[in-house]
Scaffold this motif. Sequence first.
Motif: not given
Lengths: 312, 312
Positions: B248-257, B268-270, B299-312
């Motif tokens: 579908g059509i991805f509409i971002a809501e969060a801000n990059h970085t 969301f995907i509209a 498309y099904e499978g398209s990468l939408l985001a990557r997030i760095l997380h956890g505790t160092p």
Amino acid sequence: MQRETLFTINTIYREPLHIDGIFFGEGEKALAVVGALRGNEVQQLYICSQLVKALGERERAGRLAPGCRVGVIPCVNPFSMNLGKRFWAADNTDINRMFPGYAQGETTQRIAAGLFAHLRGYKYGVQLTSFHLSGDFTPHVRIIDAGYHDLGLADSFGLPFVMLGKPSPIDTGTLNYNWQVFETNAFSVYSKETSQIHEESARRAVEAIFSFMAAQGMLRGVGDADGARQRPRHFHEENLVTVLSSQGGIFLPRRAAGDRVEAGDALADTLDPYVGEMKERLTAPRAGIVFFNHDSNLVGGHEVAFRIIPDL
Amino acid sequence: MAITVASAQLPVGESLRIQKNRIGPLDRTVPHDKRICIVTGTHGDELEGQYVAWRLAEKLNKNPWDLHGVVDIYPALNPLGINSVYRGMPQSDLDLNRIFPGNGNGPVPEYLASEMVKDMQGATVCIDIHASNIFLRELPQIRISETMADSLVPMARFMNMPLIWIHASATVLESTLAHSLNSVGTPTLVVEMGVGMRITREYGEQLIEGIFSLMSHLGIWGRKTPPTTPPIISSDWQVSFINADHSGIFIAEANHTARVEEGEPLGFIADPLSGKVLEKIASPVSGLLFTLREYPVVYEGSLLARILHGTP
Ligand SMILES: [Zn+2]
């Protein structure tokens, strides 16, 4: 003969992309034949359609050996073929660099994973494939050296040449490499054309697959193993002699894939595109059989114009 | 001074040239055995490096007396791709960054690749600048294969990039320019920043500061540079991948970085045809949103985001 949908991906504004397989017989997974993984592999699609038609006839005649299942997947990529694109039309990735796939990954990784789940476990795998250089091949079977291969088995295709190639790092994502990793005997069958249908070489490819099936006991009766009388020549890809162009211009080939050439024979003339004078005549450095010829009428400098299988 | 590194004739009245700009020290009394290569334009749709190449040359031209080594700037390894809004090499559809180290006796792309490696090999350091692709926007980062981490991370720290991503090594990545140079002992850092087809000046300026800082550390640049921001090193954290489950059509809501919290909406995907929302994407973790989908069609499978997380 049953037709089954192996994998589906939904797309926006288009009908869902279905990857369909056509199956014959019941029992052990004996042979899988995969046609167009790329959207320009029309010849490969055509070969599969002819194979399905002929397998159906043999099934109705009771000539398929019992206990073996044969699957044909004519087209993995109608999504791109219907648009005239070679690679996955949304992001230009190549499904044949994504095996064994990743079900949680990107779209083409998911397609590869979905397809490979069905393709794993076959005893033999045949892929009808094309090459990234635009040109014609003399029909041959290519096997990559990925640890699970048997050159002798390839003889029963009855094609004149069997070539063994070393996988490059990017080959590790191909279907055939991964088939071997999971212990399927995998063969790439190269036919003359890719985006155009060449009926004679398509017929030969279908016969080659029947000849292989007959030799492995998948077909009963006579008439399908005739090709196997010819003992093919085996050679390593590294032994091919490459003829590079040095000049760009209009390319007029004088010899084509499959032709026999002697050392010094003219292979092609490259003309100045403005004044028509000859800029370069390419000649055969060795006697042998033309394995590959560049098929465009324009050529740049340093392009692979011909490859020759040198005489021993 | 513009130098042609490699060239090949094109069919009609033109040659394909790979060029570099060599800027050497004006002061002939300083030793200039040190050399840095700034490389970009491997993928014709990635243009962030164009700004960096121009800006670096502009700054060096203005302050030539502070240069104590050689700077080679290669702004366009794939000039035909840049000229045709095309990621790969337009004639063969090959990804240039999957054919290194190339082959001097191979077809044009492989020949050019081998000449590039020959020209860069032996440099003190190479910086290979990429701009993600047209689909994803990236926080400026240095990417290093885990096998090279020990030797490259110390240099990468000077680059003023907020993230150093140490990723698992993969066989397919053995065909990249960076791998080829690293494996012949020429340290090469890969920069990924911004997005395809666009220039993000702020990122370009950030990288320019990093390049001067590294050059100063290596003694190629004679001036002291201000301290750079210490990077986050990915091996201390985890990377979470978020892929689309619907087309579908991805509409971002969060801000990059931005920093996002677990459960926070990323987008969301509209489905514009029905006016429905097909999928809501919430962050699975709390962390840094360093990759965000830029191109809306998914498309099904398209990468939408990557997030760095956890505790160092
Ligand atoms: Zn790139």
